[in-house]
Structure formats: structure tokens, C-alpha cells
Design an enzyme around this catalytic site. Structure first.
Site, PDB file in Angstrom:
ATOM      1  N   SER A 290     -28.837  21.419  15.939  1.00 46.48           N
ATOM      2  CA  SER A 290     -29.649  22.016  14.492  1.00 46.48           C
ATOM      3  C   SER A 290     -29.575  23.385  14.549  1.00 46.48           C
ATOM      4  CB  SER A 290     -30.147  21.140  13.775  1.00 46.48           C
ATOM      5  OG  SER A 290     -29.567  19.982  13.479  1.00 46.48           O
TER       6      SER A 290
ATOM      7  N   HIS B 160     -26.634  14.520   0.782  1.00 48.57           N
ATOM      8  CA  HIS B 160     -27.434  15.387   0.846  1.00 48.57           C
ATOM      9  C   HIS B 160     -27.420  15.255  -1.660  1.00 48.57           C
ATOM     10  CE1 HIS B 160     -28.364  15.846   5.089  1.00 48.57           C
ATOM     11  NE2 HIS B 160     -29.441  15.860   4.816  1.00 48.57           N
TER      12      HIS B 160
ATOM     13  N   CYS C 277     -28.821  19.721   6.706  1.00 50.10           N
ATOM     14  CA  CYS C 277     -26.967  19.198   5.743  1.00 50.10           C
ATOM     15  C   CYS C 277     -26.663  19.898   7.346  1.00 50.10           C
ATOM     16  CB  CYS C 277     -26.629  19.511   4.328  1.00 50.10           C
ATOM     17  SG  CYS C 277     -25.616  18.527   3.749  1.00 50.10           S
TER      18      CYS C 277
END
Lengths: 628, 376
Positions: free
Chosen positions: A320, A363, A376
């Protein structure tokens, strides 16, 4: 009497003949002498000089390596060696026996000496033992009258005061390979050491210095009779590193809470690397004296790779943390603005394929800030389908991923930023859109090193300048630590290594950078993935991005047998935990990347370490201290 | 009957002394002096261990030379066969009891001194030849069957010496003997045939040579074949000489000699040391001195009224000349290294003693040039 006279005449005639022959012989001798001395004299003079003069190489002292404050990281210790010169003693074995009463000598040593005794001319000293304690030296000197042929000599031994803390940066020295010994007579000197890894290797020529030479008159046995001339050796160059040694040790020790981890801390403006650590490490001092095969093999085969600098050579899917790249690519391409929103139901469907968000519940509706703060996946899946892989890859390269910087460690690796061209060229296949989705969240074929991720973040938070990391301060192409105004007064000034100061702006809209940084700050605020690791100290707040890069997906079969969490998997199958961070948020100065191998989760394993090391560097603030 | 013919037997010692060829003695002293200088240098500028010992020996040998010169030649003439026989016996004794040195049995340890009978045999062989040719008239000499005996006179000691093995001395005895044969009346065609025979016989002798002797000969023809082995000596000797140039490196400055690149610098290779330090000029002076001493020998030979003196003086002169030429030729790489010292210069007792004894005998012949020696 006539007969007698005849006899005399005959004798006289023959004598003249023989005398003539003798005269011929004498002339031949004079002619030969003239040939040798007058005609060929010059040639023989050269030969005589070659016979007479033997050039001895004087080894230079290896250059010191110090940190930014002048603290020695690699230095030379006096190494006292005890030697025996066979021709000075009547019985070498007896001398060794006497020596043994003062100094313990193993059977191996004795055998080695006796073997050398047979190989070497008797005037060549044989090293018995090195690394003598000062007490041993004193004891030997005291007993010298009873130890004929024994002498003590001071040589040099490479020493690394910071031991394992700097092992991956400094490296170590070792004996010269036999092939290399032929290249340079200096390298063939007994006991000469050259750099084998890291700085010691990359800067070996600079550190090595210049050999001196002594012209010796030698006799037929090669034994020096007297010295004719001497050129002193030039010590190797002293290298100043950007490292803060004490801080480096702090980082190294902080990483030691994990089984395997690495971290880089650098200056976002100048690219100076303050710490570059990889755990586990090793004590390079052990290598100077030679290391046992068993120890070596154990380290080589350890899955935690104690011999490798994972911070610059370890290539991992960035996970991420890569979302920073995707977000900027989206903003720069004009497809989205910070207020653009995506609804996350916990997954994203592409055709008949379903891509899961890490949060199975979803989310809800997220904008850029929320997408970064909560990491997300769905937001970035959707975004990537809009902008395509090539825009993402371009932004990644702009920010310094997928490339080598010519960093000061040869162990640096380039990572991989996949795109359509790469897929066609290397994999001989077409790019599938599903791969774009994976690449957008730093999975799939994406590979980066912690050094690259720290650089990527630095370029984002320094206002979009093409900063590159470096370790060794030098005049010219790199900044001189003592001379640089940027360093002296701490002015945030962009500095480029690879481009030498020109074309250093990346051309990214500052508003877009600001929008991403807002998201990164939100990561460490309430609800963000690294809230637990936020820095609460005033003016030292940290922004950053967590990352968890998948090693293996937990299969349905495993889920059925109760494996639900990463911790339930064997260590080597768990996810890598990452965190890239910068601080202080209001005026970014330091950037870091922490990577915990198989640490399971970025926010749980990597972020707490980042908290500690980012707080510590701000407290120490090496930038503000004048280098000494 | 014989005694009455000797006219000069009643000269006083002082009168005899006047008849010595002092010019030659002076040249010999100069030559030996060069030797002392070289030995002094060989020891790195010290009289010890060689120069001082050599000077003492020379002084003793010089006295011996004069004493020998004064001895009545007829005593010498009468004891020729006894001396010749004695030296053969000594050579045999060496063969049996000899002291082995340098890979060869050359020395006979008599308790007080060690002697090298081969050096003695050089002189006695020449004496025996002179004695033999003295008794023969020209017609007899030219008969081939009368060559058998002189050949034996030469052959016996040569055989024993080569067997020791001392090829160098053996060859020099043979060369000196042959030159006497040639001078005294050997038909030239026989001599030439002999040379041809000698060349042919080389392959026959070859297997009987010691390895080190074979090495020396092989290396002579190609010293570079073994630059660190047997060729080392000759290569280093040539380097030393050649690097001396015109005027040499200077006294005590010979690098090749002083750094021990030059082997045996105080014995067989002393000329090299001299040539390195004194150059071409020094070498020519030395060769000139030797030539003068040899010319003196010829003159002395011709002074003798009797054939014994003529032949003996000639033979001993040849002996000296062979010493010089073979040794110098050897160190300059013109001849194989055969281990012949440089007369008067090389360090060594027996050689010095015997060379001086030879000169003493020559002087004796000169002093007694008018002696009437019996025909048989």
C-alpha cells in the site's frame, strides 16, 4: 754435436710455432674481453643493475571511514605480530618451544611455521601469530635474549568500532583472491587486505592509497644489504559518510526486536542517508581475522539474510505504500481531484473477476484523503482502471522507483516497475487489466527496495525535487559535508546527485503533492492506519503510509482449517510489513522506510518502529548539528 | 765419469744468485700483487680471510723459488724418475685414502698439511719428459715406437688425475705434455692425427664423466639453458665482466662480486672480480703481465745449453700459460668451466706452491744453463 745442434734447431722452430699459437690464444682472450666489456658493456651493466636492485613495496595505510561528525566507523588498529627469522636462530623448533612458555601456540600454528620454514629462504621472517595483546608483546620483549630469531612487528588490522551496527554499510575487508594478486604487486603483499563488500568494496581504490617503494640493494640470495632510496606510501583517502553513527546504532538496535527487518532514514532535501540498517547483522571484525567455514555457512543459509543489506538490496512488493504513486498519477493525469469519491463495498468487480479490499466490510464512500488514511484498496482499483498502468508506471519512475541511483553501495538493486512494454518484452505477453489493479496497490510484479521507497516519499514531501540518496561526502559531483551551505545552516535546499543540480524539478503540481501529504498526515491521525504509532511530541508529528505486501494469499482450504490471521501462518509465508514516513509534517526534513520481513501488518509491525526512529532522529536532529 | 763434465758446479751461492732472472721474479711479484688486491676486495675490503694468508704463502713460496733456483741441477736431473714415481704413488694413495672435497677426491691428508698430488704431478710429468728427450737424439725421437714411452709418461698421471676426478688438472697436464712432445720432435702428422682422434674419442669418454662435469660442458655451449642452475656461474661471470666496461667499477665497488652473484670469486673466478672492478684496462694489464712472464720463459729456455733445461723450462712455461689461458677463457665463456684456478692469483696453497716451484725449477735451469748433464 751436429745432431745436438739439429735437435736444438728443431726445438727452436717448434717453439716458435707453439709461441705463435699462444700469441693467437692471448689475442683471442683480449678480443673476448673487449667484446664483453667494450662492445656489450652497456647490456651487461643493465643486467648487473637488475641483479643488484630489488624494489620492495611499502604498503599504504588504509583510509579511515568516519561518520558525519568524524566518529570512526572503520579504522586501523596496530596489530602486533610475532615473527621468527630462521637464519637468526640455530633451532627454530627449540625457539618455538621457548616461545610457547610465554605465548600459547596451537599445534596448527607450529605446523604452519615449520611448513613455511621449508618453503621460504631462511632470511624471510615467518609470521607465528598476529593480534598479540600488549601484555604478550611486553613479555616477549622482556625475554628476547632467550628467544633468538624472534621479533615483534606492528602491522595493521582493520577495525570496526560500531561492529554489527554499520556492517552493512561499511562492509569488511578480506584477503586478495589469487587471480587479483597478479594484477598489482601491491595486492600480492602477504596479508594485504581489500574491501569485499559495501563501502569498503565500492571505494576500495580510494581507501587503498598509494603504495610506496624502497629500492634495496640485494645479494644473490635476495637478502637486502642496504636501502638505496625510499618513496613513502600514501595513506588511503579518508571517507566521510552522511551517517550519524550513534543514530545508526539506535536504528539497528530498534530493528532487533524483529526477526528480520531493514530501515533507511534520509534527508528529504539533500539525500543524505542518516541511517541504513538491516537486521540481523554480523560483526565485521570477525571477518578481518578470518571466519570459520561453519559460521560462514550458517550466515549464508539463514533465511533472515544476515549477510545482505536488505535496505538497499532487498526487493519487495511495495504494497500500500505504492498508493502514494497511484494517487499522484491520478491527480497529475487530471482524471481525478482530491474530492473525487469512490464507494467501497469491500471489493471491486472487474468483469467477472472480484478484487477484494483488505477491509472485507468496505470503507463506504471515500475521497483521496480517506483512501490514503484508511488505505482503501477499492478506491485505487477504480482509479487505476481509469488512468491505466503506463501512467502509474511513469509516476513511479518519476518518483525514483524501478531504477538504481548509483548509490554508494554496490549492493543496491533496481526493483521493478511493470508496464505494458515490459510485459511484452520480458514476459512476451499482453498486459491484462487485472494486473493494473494489482500494480496500483503495490502488488503483482511491483518490486521496490526500502531505499527506493524512502526516496519516493522524499521526492513527494520535499516539494517535488529529484533528490537521490547518498552516503559518501566528496567534493565535486557530490556535496562536501563541511562546505555545503545547505548542511551548515540547514536551509532546505534541493540537491541532486544523479543530475548534478540541473533539471531537478520533477514537475509535479505542488497542490497535488499537498493533497497527498494531507492524506499521509491523516494516516497518523484518528482513524488512520498508523494512528497508534503517531508522534505526539509537538512539532515532531509524522506523516506516512502503511503497507502490507502479500507473500501468499490465505487459501480457502487454510481458512477452513482455522488459519484466519497472518500470525497463524508459518513465518516465511506471512506478509511483509512496511511503513514509509516523514517528519516533521509542517516542514518535512526526514523520511524513512521501515520494512519488517514477514511482519504480517504494516500498521502493527512496521509503524511502531518508524515511530521510534523518526522521533529519535528529530530529537538528535543531526541536520542542525555542525559536522566536526 | 759424469761429474768431471759439470763445469759450473763449483760456483758460489752468491754467484748463482746473480744469474737468476730477477726480471721474471719481479713480474711474478707484480702478478701475485694483483692477486692480493683482488683477494682483499673479494673479502669486502679485508685482508682476512684470504689476502693475508695468500701473502704469507707467497712469501714462503718466493723463498722456496730462490732456494730451488740454487739447488744443483744435476741433483734435480738425477732424482727426476724418483720424483715422478713418487707423484704417481701419491696419486694412487689419493685414489685409496683421498679426502673428498667438492665432489672429487683430490686431497691427501698428511696430518700436518693436505696436499694435492695432482699439482705435484704436473711438474714431475714435465720433468720426466724433459729427462727422456734429453737422452734421445733427433733420429731416435722421430721414430714412432719411441713415442710410446713419453705417451705413457703423460698418460699415467693424466689417467689417475682424471679418475679422481679432476678433469681440469688432467687436461692441463695433457696439454702441457703434448706441447712438450710437439716441441721436442713429435712428427706434425701424428699430432694432427692425435687431435682428430681426441675429437672422435669425446663420445667414448662422455659416459665416464661425472654429472657435474657433463653439466659444465652442456652449459658451456648454451649457458642460458639453465640460468639458475649450472649456467648461473658463467652467466653471472659474463655479467660481472661486461658490466665492468672500459675502466671498471672501481676498487671494492664490484656489485656482482660483493653481492655474491659471482661464485667462487676468490678462487676460479678471481679474474672476473678483477675485470669487474678494473675494467678492460685492468684485464689487459693482467694479460700483458702474463704474456711477459711467458716470454721470459721462452728466453730462459733458449738460454739453456742442455736439452733437459730447455725442454723443462719450455714445458713449465707452457704449464703456466695453460693455467692462465684456460682459466681466463673459462670465466669469459670461451671454454667450458673445468675448475682450473688462475695461477698466482686464485686463493689456494698447493696451486701457489707448485706454480712457484715450477718457476724455481725454471730459474734453476737458467742458473745452471751451462751444466753438463749426462746423456743417459
Amino acid at each position: 754435436m751436429d745432431r745436438d745442434q739439429e735437435k736444438i734447431d728443431f726445438f727452436s722452430r717448434r717453439s716458435f710455432v707453439i709461441g705463435g699459437l699462444q700469441a693467437l690464444g692471448m689475442s683471442a682472450l683480449v678480443g673476448r674481453l673487449a667484446w664483453l666489456q667494450l662492445v656489450e658493456g652497456e647490456k651487461y651493466r643493465t643486467l648487473a643493475e637488475n641483479n643488484r636492485i630489488n624494489v620492495r613495496i611499502l604498503p599504504p595505510s588504509r583510509g579511515q571511514i568516519v561518520d558525519r561528525f568524524g566518529v570512526p566507523l572503520a579504522t586501523n588498529l596496530q596489530n602486533f605480530q610475532v615473527l621468527v627469522t630462521p637464519e637468526q636462530t640455530e633451532d627454530v623448533e627449540e625457539t618455538l618451544e621457548n616461545l610457547q612458555k610465554i605465548l600459547p601456540l596451537s599445534d596448527r600454528i607450529v605446523q604452519r611455521v615449520l611448513k613455511k620454514l621449508k618453503q621460504n629462504p631462511s632470511y624471510v621472517p615467518i609470521e607465528i601469530r598476529g593480534n598479540l595483546e600488549w601484555e604478550d608483546v611486553a613479555e616477549i620483549e622482556l625475554n628476547m635474549p632467550h628467544l633468538p630469531g624472534i621479533s615483534v612487528q606492528a602491522g595493521e588490522l582493520r577495525s570496526y568500532p560500531y561492529k554489527d551496527s554499520t556492517a552493512h554499510i561499511i562492509g569488511y575487508v578480506g584477503r586478495v583472491s589469487e587471480a587479483d594478486q597478479l594484477k598489482d604487486p601491491l595486492l600480492a603483499l602477504p596479508g594485504f587486505l581489500v574491501g569485499k563488500t559495501a563501502i569498503e568494496k565500492k571505494y576500495d581504490l580510494e581507501l587503498r592509497g598509494k603504495a610506496g617503494k624502497a629500492e634495496m640493494e640485494v645479494n644473490v640470495h635476495g637478502r637486502p644489504v642496504r636501502e638505496l632510496s625510499r618513496t613513502a606510501a600514501q595513506s588511503g583517502q579518508r571517507l566521510v559518510l552522511s551517517i550519524d553513527a550513534e543514530y545508526q546504532r539506535f536504528v539497528q538496535q530498534r530493528l532487533a526486536t524483529e526477526r528480520s527487518a531493514s530501515a533507511v532514514v534520509m534527508d528529504v532535501h539533500t539525500g543524505e542517508v542518516y541511517a541504513c540498517a538491516s537486521h540481523p547483522s554480523f560483526d565485521p571484525n570477525a571477518f578481518s581475522g578470518g571466519i570459520s567455514v561453519a559460521d560462514w555457512e550458517q550466515m549464508r543459509d539463514d533465511p533472515a539474510q544476515p549477510l545482505n543489506n536488505k535496505a538497499v538490496g532487498g526487493q519487495y512488493p511495495p504494497g500500500s505504500t505504492f498508493k502514494i504513486v497511484t494517487a499522484l498519477a491520478g491527480l497529475e493525469s487530471g482524471f481525478i481531484d482530491p474530492n473525487w469519491t469512490v464507494f467501497c463495498p469491500g471489493h471491486y468487480d472487474l468483469g467477472n473477476m472480484r478484487f477484494h479490499c483488505w477491509k472485507s466490510g468496505g470503507h463506504g464512500t471515500v475521497n483521496l484523503n480517506g483512501a490514503l488514511a484508511h488505505s482503501c484498496d477499492t478506491y485505487f482499483y477504480k482509479l487505476s482502471t481509469m488512468i491505466g498502468i503506463d501512467r502509474i508506471a511513469d509516476m513511479a519512475r518519476t518518483l525514483g522507483l524501478g531504477d538504481v541511483y548509483g548509490f554508494d553501495l554496490g549492493e543496491e538493486r533496481g526493483g521493478l516497475i511493470p508496464d505494458i512494454k515490459w510485459k511484452r518484452k520480458v514476459k512476451k505477453d499482453v498486459w491484462h487489466q487485472g494486473e493494473t489493479l494489482n500494480a496500483a496497490i503495490g502488488q503483482g510484479d511491483d518490486l521496490s527496495t526500502p531505499l527506493q521507497l524512502a526516496t519516493m516519499l522524499s521526492r513527494v514531501v520535499n516539494g517535488g525535487y529529484k533528490v537521490a540518496p547518498w552516503l559518501v561526502a566528496r567534493d565535486g559531483d557530490k556535496m562536501d559535508l563541511t562546505a555545503s551551505s545547505a548542511l551548515r545552516n540547514g536551509t532546505p535546499k534541493p540537491f541532486s546527485v544523479s543530475l548534478g543540480g540541473s533539471d531537478i524539478e520533477l514537475g509535479i503540481d505542488p497542490k497535488h503533492l499537498r493533497a497527498v501529504m494531507d492524506g499521509l498526515e491523516a494516516v497518523c491521525r484518528q482513524g488512520g492506519t498508523a494512528y497508534a504509532s503517531r508522534i505526539v511530541e509537538e512539532n515532531m508529528e509524522m506523516g506516512g503510509k502503511t503497507g502490507t505486501s502479500q507473500v501468499k494469499r490465505i487459501s480457502k482450504a487454510e481458512r477452513a482449517t482455522g488459519v484466519r490471521r497472518q500470525e497463524d501462518l508459518p513465518w516465511h509465508l506471512r506478509h511483509h510489513a512496511l511503513f514509509v514516513g516523514y517528519a516533521p509534517t509542517q516542514a518535512p526534513r526526514y523520511a524513512c522506510c521501515v520494512l519488517v520481513d514477514h511482519g504480517a501488518g504494516g500498521s502493527t509491525a512496521a509503524a511502531p518502529i518508524a515511530h521510534d526512529i523518526m522521533l529519535e532522529i528529530q530529537k538528535r536532529d543531526p541536520k542542525a548539528k555542525p559536522p566536526s | 765419469m759424469f761429474g768431471s763434465h759439470i763445469s759450473h758446479g763449483d760456483e758460489t751461492l752468491l754467484e748463482k744468485l746473480k744469474h737468476l732472472a730477477w726480471g721474471q721474479v719481479f713480474l711474478i711479484c707484480l702478478f701475485a700483487g694483483i692477486g692480493f688486491t683482488a683477494l682483499y676486495s673479494a673479502a669486502g675490503g679485508h685482508f682476512d680471510p684470504w689476502a693475508s694468508a695468500q701473502m704469507t704463502r707467497f712469501l714462503g713460496a718466493l723463498i722456496m723459488l730462490v732456494v730451488l733456483a740454487l739447488i744443483d741441477l744435476k741433483w734435480v736431473f738425477r732424482s727426476v724418475w724418483i720424483l715422478y714415481g713418487m707423484s704417481l704413488v701419491l696419486l694412487l694413495l689419493v685414489d685409496i685414502f683421498g679426502h673428498v672435497g667438492m665432489g672429487a677426491q683430490r686431497w691427501l691428508d698428511l696430518g700436518i698439511i693436505k696436499i694435492q698430488p695432482s699439482e705435484l704431478a704436473k711438474i714431475t710429468t714435465l720433468m720426466a719428459l724433459a729427462r727422456y728427450f734429453h737422452a734421445k737424439d733427433i733420429i731416435e725421437i722421430r721414430k714412432i715406437k719411441n713415442l710410446i714411452f713419453p705417451s705413457l709418461i703423460i698418460g699415467l698421471p693424466v689417467y689417475l688425475v682424471v679418475k679422481q676426478p679432476d678433469l681440469g688438472t688432467g687436461i692441463s697436464i695433457m696439454l702441457a705434455g703434448l706441447s712438450v712432445l710437439l716441441a721436442a720432435g713429435l712428427p706434425m702428422w701424428i699430432f694432427i692425427a692425435g687431435v682428430v682422434l681426441a675429437v672422435i674419442s669425446i663420445p667414448v669418454i662422455w659416459p665416464f664423466l661425472h654429472d657435474y662435469q657433463k653439466d659444465r660442458v652442456t652449459v658451456f655451449f648454451n649457458p642460458e639453458s639453465e640460468p639458475l642452475g649450472a649456467g648461473f656461474h658463467i652467466i653471472q661471470s659474463k655479467i660481472a665482466l661486461g658490466s665492468g666496461g672500459v675502466s671498471g667499477k672501481g676498487f671494492l665497488q664490484g656489485t656482482q662480486s660483493h653481492l655474491n652473484f659471482l661464485p667462487e670469486k676468490h678462487t676460479d673466478f678471481i679474474f672476473t672480480l678483477w675485470g669487474e672492478e678494473w675494467g678492460f684496462l685492468g684485464g689487459v694489464v693482467l694479460l700483458g703481465l702474463a704474456s711477459l712472464i711467458i716470454l721470459y720463459g721462452y728466453w730462459m729456455s733458449f738460454q739453456c745449453k742442455h736439452h733437459f733445461g730447455r725442454i723443462l723450462t719450455f714445458g713449465l712455461t707452457m704449464n703456466f700459460s695453460i693455467y692462465i689461458m684456460v682459466n681466463i677463457g673459462m670465466v669469459m665463456g670461451l671454454l667450458p668451466v673445468v675448475g682450473i684456478p688462475l695461477a698466482l692469483m686464485s686463493y689456494g696453497g698447493t696451486a701457489m706452491l707448485m706454480v712457484m716451484a715450477a718457476f724455481g725449477l725454471m730459474q734453476c735451469c737458467l742458473v745452471h744453463r751451462d751444466a753438463r748433464l749426462p746423456r743417459s
